[in-house]
Structures are given as structure tokens and as C-alpha cells.
Design an enzyme around this catalytic site. Structure first.
Site, PDB file in Angstrom:
ATOM      1  N   ASP A 134       0.789  -1.228   0.000  1.00  0.00           N
ATOM      2  CA  ASP A 134       0.000   0.000   0.000  1.00  0.00           C
ATOM      3  C   ASP A 134       0.824   1.283   0.000  1.00  0.00           C
ATOM      4  OD1 ASP A 134      -2.412   1.406   0.020  1.00  0.00           O
ATOM      5  OD2 ASP A 134      -2.424   1.567   2.204  1.00  0.00           O
ATOM      6  N   CYS A 190     -21.201  -8.941  -7.285  1.00  0.00           N
ATOM      7  CA  CYS A 190     -22.028  -7.861  -6.744  1.00  0.00           C
ATOM      8  C   CYS A 190     -23.461  -7.913  -7.285  1.00  0.00           C
ATOM      9  CB  CYS A 190     -21.418  -6.501  -7.077  1.00  0.00           C
ATOM     10  SG  CYS A 190     -19.935  -6.099  -6.129  1.00  0.00           S
ATOM     11  N   CYS A 250     -22.014  -4.368   3.090  1.00  0.00           N
ATOM     12  CA  CYS A 250     -21.872  -5.383   2.049  1.00  0.00           C
ATOM     13  C   CYS A 250     -22.491  -6.707   2.508  1.00  0.00           C
ATOM     14  CB  CYS A 250     -20.400  -5.594   1.712  1.00  0.00           C
ATOM     15  SG  CYS A 250     -20.127  -6.852   0.442  1.00  0.00           S
TER      16      CYS A 250
END
Length: 378
Positions: A134, A190, A250
Site C-alpha cells: 500500500d 455484486c 456489504c
């Protein structure tokens, strides 16, 4: 090198998932990156558009020409409770799940290096490795999808069928090839769901799979340097560092589990701290309290800016003790803190009391940003 041996070692070291991807970014994700940069949706994060870094982000082989495989590792940091439960307690601070204990960069990088050393030992030093977590121009989410770890959901973060939205990612670039590794990217699951898009308090998603960081509460409370734009202050609520709303809603989180990694289990004092308890922190106290935490990186001024916005949003925050602490902060050396204090006081005090303070402070204030807050608060 066999992939099953790699997986076994990764799990022994502490990673929860491991996959291998080719060192390439598909055209769809390259296009998404280009659109993000062209629209300047990165806000003040100018490194996203750096002409030297951008080609490396679009193509891992530009970052390192010898790379043959990208090993993508995931570590579960799932919370014990739903983070959104704190929204009903406006006097308490909401801190992003990932920041409620140790800085994940330190632990993940240490483990990546451990795995990299093992790889070199296994090949007698014939292969090369580089590790990333990251902090380098690596488009890690598409690589995670290519490696079968999860897919990049409509909120632009990785979603896993096993861990929901709660995975830290890290990568080992290597000259090794894993011929027996599954070459099956994870597909998008999704469907028609748009929970994450609808949950965003600041409408930071102009469309599915596209984030405008300039409107994102995580960006505003962590990366943004100045006063927080007025249009977002109410929507921030009691979120003082980051935001987990789009992750928390989610549906795939029903398969997630609480992390077993001690470094990622929330510190008791950061699960639901009182907002007012942070107001008396000087710089030394801030650094000591957040030692080893990613929160330390933003510094006291930005942190208290966030706390003051949250206090201004607390419907029951106008008690005498809090108001007295706000009075003290009007003399703080940081103009950012003073400006944010003005807004908080304007939300909590009655008009007569606020205007009395305003008249007194205007005579002493010299910073243009703070003066602008006083004018706008009238």
C-alpha cells in the site's frame, strides 16, 4: 516452486489467503485509473497523477521489468461488531476498523519480507523478490482479483466470498513462476446490489466502481489537509478517522469472521471513545496515545479538526464542560484547530452567547482561514 507449498507457507506466516497473478493490469482497470486521474478525483493526493508513477501503476512490469509473478496475500481484519452501531451514539467517536489498533503496514510488511526470504532460500538465491504493501504505485485490487482472492466491488474495494470487505492486501513481486497456480480470476459477485453506493453519507460514488475521493469521508478525515468543506461537515457525523459505511453494509460480510490477529483486534479505548475526551490532548499526549497507530500519521491538528466537526454534530454536545474546552481551543497555536472550533461552537451555543464570543475573538484573530469561519458562522 509449487503453488501449494507457497500457500502453506503463507498461512504458516499468518496470511489468510494467497493467490498468484500475472504481472499485468487489464484494460478495463487501466481505463478506470486514467478516468480517475483525468477527472482529478484524487483531490490533494497529487502523487496519483505523478507522470513518473502513473505508468508504474498501470503496468507492474514498468515498476519492475524482471517480475514474472505477483503473489497477492490477504489478511482478515474483520471486526467483532458492526461498526455502524456507533452511529446512534453521537457523543462517541467512530474510528475506522482498520485503525483501532496497530498500523497494519508494519505487520503485513514484516510478514511479506518473511515470505520473500523463504522464497529466496527455497531457490538457493536464484530468484529475486520485492515486497509492497500500500505504499508503492501498485494497483493491488485488480491484481487481487486476478489472483482469485476476491473481486473489486462497486465500492472499489476488494470483496471476498470468505471474508467480506475486511481484507488487508500485500504483494510479493518475484521472478519465480508458479505453473500449477490456478489461473482463474475471481468473478464479480455484486450483481444488482447497490448497498455500498446508497450507504455513502457524502455520495462519493458517482457510479458503480467509481469513487470521487474528494467527497469520501476517509479522504476528508485523513488525507485532506485544510478545513473540511462545509458541505460535508454534517454528513461526517461522529466519524473522526476514516469511514466504514460502504464496507459494513456489504451482504458478503455475512460470511466474514472476527480477526484472530491480536494486532488488529480493537483496543478497548478506541472502540467507542468519548469525543470530548480528546479535546484536552496536547501534541505529546496525542503522540503517546496513538503510538503505533496509523492515526498518529495525520498529526494532532488534523485529528482535532475531525473531533471538533464530530462534536459540532453531537445533538447533546453543548454541555458546560465541553463549551469551556472549546473556549480554550480558540487560543490553540493551530489555525486549523481554531477554525474548526469556531464551527463547533456555532453549532452548540445559543446565538447570543456565540456572538459575544465572536466579538471578542475577532479583535485578536489574524489568520484568514479562521476569520472566514467566524464570518460564515454568523
Amino acid at each position: 516452486m509449487r503453488f501449494d507449498a507457497l500457500q502453506a507457507k503463507a498461512r504458516e506466516i499468518g496470511f489468510d489467503v494467497c493467490g498468484v497473478a500475472k504481472p499485468e493490469i487489464d484494460s478495463r482497470n487501466q481505463q478506470r485509473l486514467d478516468e480517475f486521474v483525468a477527472g482529478e478525483e484524487f483531490g490533494s493526493m497529487a502523487w496519483m497523477a505523478d507522470p513518473e508513477r502513473l505508468p508504474r501503476r498501470r503496468d507492474p512490469k514498468v515498476l519492475w521489468g524482471d517480475v514474472q509473478s505477483v503473489i497477492v496475500l490477504g489478511t482478515n481484519y474483520g471486526p467483532a461488531e458492526n461498526p455502524l452501531a456507533l452511529l446512534d451514539h453521537s457523543d462517541r467517536a467512530m474510528i475506522s476498523v482498520y485503525a483501532q489498533n496497530r498500523d497494519y503496514h508494519d505487520l503485513i510488511k514484516k510478514r511479506l519480507k518473511q515470505l520473500a526470504r523463504w522464497l529466496v532460500e527455497q531457490t538457493g538465491g536464484a530468484e529475486q523478490v520485492k515486497v509492497f504493501v500500500d505504499t508503492a504505485p501498485v494497483l493491488e485490487k485488480p491484481l487481487a482479483q486476478a489472483g482469485g482472492i476476491g473481486w473489486q466491488g462497486k465500492h472499489t474495494n476488494v470483496v471476498s466470498r470468505d471474508y467480506g470487505s475486511w481484507l488487508f492486501l500485500g504483494e510479493v513481486f518475484t521472478t519465480l513462476q508458479f505453473d500449477d497456480a490456478p489461473q482463474k480470476p475471481e468473478i464479480d459477485h455484486c450483481g444488482s446490489c447497490r448497498n455500498c453506493l446508497d450507504a455513502c453519507p457524502t455520495n462519493a460514488f458517482p457510479e458503480p466502481y467509481k469513487l470521487d475521493a474528494r467527497r469520501c469521508i476517509s479522504y476528508l478525515t485523513i488525507e485532506h489537509d485544510g478545513v473540511i468543506p462545509r458541505e460535508f461537515r454534517r454528513a461526517i457525523g461522529n466519524r473522526i478517522y476514516g469511514c466504514d459505511d460502504c464496507l459494513s453494509v456489504c451482504p458478503w460480510n455475512k460470511f466474514s469472521s472476527r480477526t484472530e490477529e491480536l494486532a488488529f483486534i480493537a483496543r478497548a479505548e478506541l472502540t467507542a471513545p468519548r469525543l470530548a475526551d480528546f479535546l484536552a490532548m496536547d501534541d505529546d499526549a496525542f503522540r503517546a496515545f496513538f503510538a503505533g497507530s496509523p492515526i498518529k500519521r495525520i498529526g494532532r491538528a488534523k485529528f482535532l479538526r475531525n473531533v471538533l466537526i464530530a462534536i459540532g454534530n453531537d445533538k447533546n454536545g453543548g454541555d458546560a464542560s465541553t463549551i469551556a474546552q472549546l473556549h480554550n481551543l480558540l487560543a490553540d497555536p493551530s489555525a486549523l484547530i481554531r477554525a474548526s472550533t469556531v464551527w463547533a461552537m456555532a453549532q452548540l451555543m445559543d446565538d447570543a452567547a456565540f456572538h459575544e464570543v465572536r466579538q471578542h475573538q475577532l479583535a485578536a484573530e489574524t489568520d484568514a482561514t479562521v476569520l472566514a469561519e467566524w464570518r460564515d458562522a454568523v
